[in-house]
Design a protein around this motif. Structure first.
Motif, PDB file in Angstrom:
ATOM      1  N   UNK A  51       0.833  -1.204   0.000  1.00  0.00           N
ATOM      2  CA  UNK A  51       0.000   0.000   0.000  1.00  0.00           C
ATOM      3  C   UNK A  51       0.868   1.254   0.000  1.00  0.00           C
ATOM      4  N   UNK A  52       1.940   1.226   0.796  1.00  0.00           N
ATOM      5  CA  UNK A  52       2.833   2.377   0.872  1.00  0.00           C
ATOM      6  C   UNK A  52       3.535   2.600  -0.467  1.00  0.00           C
ATOM      7  N   UNK A  53       3.951   1.495  -1.102  1.00  0.00           N
ATOM      8  CA  UNK A  53       4.646   1.602  -2.386  1.00  0.00           C
ATOM      9  C   UNK A  53       3.743   2.203  -3.447  1.00  0.00           C
ATOM     10  N   UNK A  54       2.508   1.737  -3.444  1.00  0.00           N
ATOM     11  CA  UNK A  54       1.532   2.231  -4.421  1.00  0.00           C
ATOM     12  C   UNK A  54       1.339   3.739  -4.236  1.00  0.00           C
ATOM     13  N   UNK A  55       1.168   4.138  -2.976  1.00  0.00           N
ATOM     14  CA  UNK A  55       0.954   5.556  -2.684  1.00  0.00           C
ATOM     15  C   UNK A  55       2.189   6.376  -3.094  1.00  0.00           C
ATOM     16  N   UNK A  56       3.363   5.828  -2.822  1.00  0.00           N
ATOM     17  CA  UNK A  56       4.601   6.532  -3.156  1.00  0.00           C
ATOM     18  C   UNK A  56       4.725   6.723  -4.665  1.00  0.00           C
ATOM     19  N   UNK A  57       4.437   5.683  -5.432  1.00  0.00           N
ATOM     20  CA  UNK A  57       4.606   5.762  -6.880  1.00  0.00           C
ATOM     21  C   UNK A  57       3.671   6.780  -7.525  1.00  0.00           C
ATOM     22  N   UNK A  58       2.544   7.039  -6.874  1.00  0.00           N
ATOM     23  CA  UNK A  58       1.633   8.016  -7.468  1.00  0.00           C
ATOM     24  C   UNK A  58       2.085   9.452  -7.197  1.00  0.00           C
ATOM     25  N   UNK A  59       2.913   9.645  -6.175  1.00  0.00           N
ATOM     26  CA  UNK A  59       3.277  11.035  -5.843  1.00  0.00           C
ATOM     27  C   UNK A  59       4.748  11.367  -6.073  1.00  0.00           C
ATOM     28  N   UNK A  60       5.578  10.359  -6.333  1.00  0.00           N
ATOM     29  CA  UNK A  60       7.024  10.622  -6.311  1.00  0.00           C
ATOM     30  C   UNK A  60       7.461  11.687  -7.315  1.00  0.00           C
ATOM     31  N   UNK A  61       6.811  11.759  -8.481  1.00  0.00           N
ATOM     32  CA  UNK A  61       7.212  12.767  -9.468  1.00  0.00           C
ATOM     33  C   UNK A  61       6.977  14.188  -8.952  1.00  0.00           C
ATOM     34  N   UNK A  62       5.959  14.345  -8.135  1.00  0.00           N
ATOM     35  CA  UNK A  62       5.641  15.671  -7.621  1.00  0.00           C
ATOM     36  C   UNK A  62       6.500  16.046  -6.424  1.00  0.00           C
ATOM     37  N   UNK A  63       6.631  15.128  -5.492  1.00  0.00           N
ATOM     38  CA  UNK A  63       7.306  15.514  -4.252  1.00  0.00           C
ATOM     39  C   UNK A  63       8.803  15.231  -4.284  1.00  0.00           C
TER      40      UNK A  63
END
Ligand SMILES: [Zn+2]
Length: 465
Positions: free
Chosen positions: A69-81
């Motif tokens: 779940x954490x990985x999924x959440x990270x992959x959706x935001x990593x480009x922005x943050x």
């Protein structure tokens, strides 16, 4: 053949480029951890608010609690943050999230009672400079590159401080497989630790040499590292006194230094380095002792010391943690075979050790120190400061720790019947206080095996045959 997991740890000597890469990856790991923790906290707060409005079930905000779940959440935001994320291996971020997921699981397991031991708190943010720098790779092309270098994805080749011959030989002829590598910094120094699955020839039973060695009792002491039932005393590491003097000097200088000064920072680094060095020396010394014990005896008997409890006792704390009693037991546990309770089937299963020897852990309440090894007389008023055991009943005068070690060895001499791997009844029978030598303990016995008292020094394998 049996597959065992083993760790090979080496100090690194990175150049400036390598060091920058290591630091960047440790930073990425910490970044992902802190981001994930903030995300979890925000989701928990949101959920709490929603619950106060009367929402329930699927309508509530989901909390990314597990690694997927954490990985999924990270992959959706990593480009922005973290638009710079591609500068680091994705493994570094993944490692941070894995650390967080493990922390969250330990917290909830501890709260629900699924995890024993000290209470585990909710994970806390990793403060830069305070948190231990670490990250790991589990996929990608990493590993030893020749004898003196290690290859780390996105960081490159980093020099290793000492040759890795033992590891590269194992990997070279296919006896071992790399499972992962952890990189960490301790006291200003970078280390790699390879987790390796090693194919090991696990002996079926004791060797002739171990059979001759018989049973040995090991009293883990404060004054000595260990006292053996043979009377041999394993001294504390020699360097200790010298190192302690140096440590005292440095810590005094540190205490006097100006807070926030560069001198103080340097002294703090020195202190950490000295502590790390002492710990390494101690670990090496312990390995020598435990390997020797496991190779030359068919059964090693130790006490079940409550190390955490002893460390809480101030007068004992320093000696106990210095000597590394917990570490000694940990090493013996995998170098010798032992009975372990399988929580799933609730039965005792035998876990073989590396060297074919057997480890027997005496019950915590077995009065090994208070009992006379000559006649079984008990001295209930023995205190820690009594260094010699004098028996008014049979006149025996013996070193306190040696007396305890002999009693530990006796425990198995009395209870150990035939093959250790089949005489499981004997292993469970240790909670009774030491009976006098003349009384026999009732133990489950394999049909056709030798009687108590005849087993000393004999090979259990040989008897069973
Ligand atoms: Zn006596």
């Amino acid at each position: 053949m049996k597959t065992t997991l083993q760790a090979y740890r080496f100090a690194l000597d990175p150049n400036n480029v390598g060091r920058a890469g290591l630091r960047r990856h440790a930073g990425a790991c910490r970044f992902a951890f802190d981001w994930g923790l903030a995300r979890v906290k925000a989701a928990l707060a949101q959920r709490e608010a929603e619950e106060s409005y009367g929402l329930a079930g699927d309508l509530l905000t989901a909390v990314p609690w597990t690694l997927p779940a954490l990985r999924l959440a990270w992959n959706t935001v990593k480009n922005d943050i973290a638009p710079w994320w591609a500068e680091c291996s994705k493994e570094a971020f993944s490692a941070g999230l894995a650390q967080l997921a493990a922390g969250l699981k330990n917290f909830s397991d501890s709260r629900t009672g699924r995890r024993k031991g000290r209470k585990v708190g909710f994970p806390r943010f990793k403060k830069r400079g305070k948190a231990r720098d670490s990250f790991r790779y589990t996929t990608g092309s990493y590993g030893p590159d020749g004898d003196r270098h290690v290859k780390l994805p996105r960081i490159g080749r980093v020099k290793v401080h000492e040759p890795m011959g033992a590891l590269t030989a194992l990997l070279g002829d296919g006896r071992a497989r790399l499972l992962g590598v952890a990189v960490s910094r301790t006291a200003g120094r970078w280390f790699v630790s390879f987790t390796v699955a090693v194919e090991r020839e696990i002996p079926d039973g004791p060797s002739a040499r171990q059979a001759t060695g018989g049973v040995i009792g090991v009293d883990l002491g404060v004054k000595h590292l260990a006292v053996l039932s043979t009377g041999e005393k394993v001294p504390n590491p020699k360097h200790a006194a010298w190192a302690e003097k140096k440590l005292r000097k440095t810590s005094r200088a540190y205490a006097r230094s100006q807070p926030g000064s560069s001198g103080r920072r340097k002294l703090a680094a020195d202190l950490a380095k000295q502590h790390a060095h002492t710990a390494n020396q101690r670990r090496d010394g312990l390995h020598k002792v435990t390997t020797e014990l496991a190779r030359t005896h068919h059964t090693v008997v130790i006490e079940d010391l409550h190390v955490a409890g002893m460390v809480r006792n101030h007068s004992l704390a320093k000696a106990v943690s210095e000597v590394g009693m917990g570490e000694l037991r940990r090493q013996l546990e995998y170098k010798c075979g032992r009975w372990v309770r399988d929580p799933k089937t609730r039965t005792q299963v035998y876990v073989p050790g590396w060297h074919g020897a057997h480890l027997h852990v005496a019950d915590r309440w077995y009065p090994s120190s208070k009992t006379c090894s000559g006649c079984g007389w008990r001295n209930p008023s023995l205190t820690l400061s009594d260094r010699t055991f004098s028996c008014p009943s049979c006149g025996l005068v013996i070193d306190r720790d040696e007396n305890a070690a002999v009693n530990l060895a006796r425990l198995v001499d009395r209870e150990y019947i035939g093959d250790v791997k089949t005489a499981r009844g004997a292993d469970r029978k240790t909670n009774a206080p030491a009976p006098p030598a003349r009384r026999r303990v009732a133990v489950k016995r394999e049909p056709g095996t030798a009687k108590t008292g005849q087993t000393r020094g004999a090979s259990p394998k040989g008897e069973a045959a």
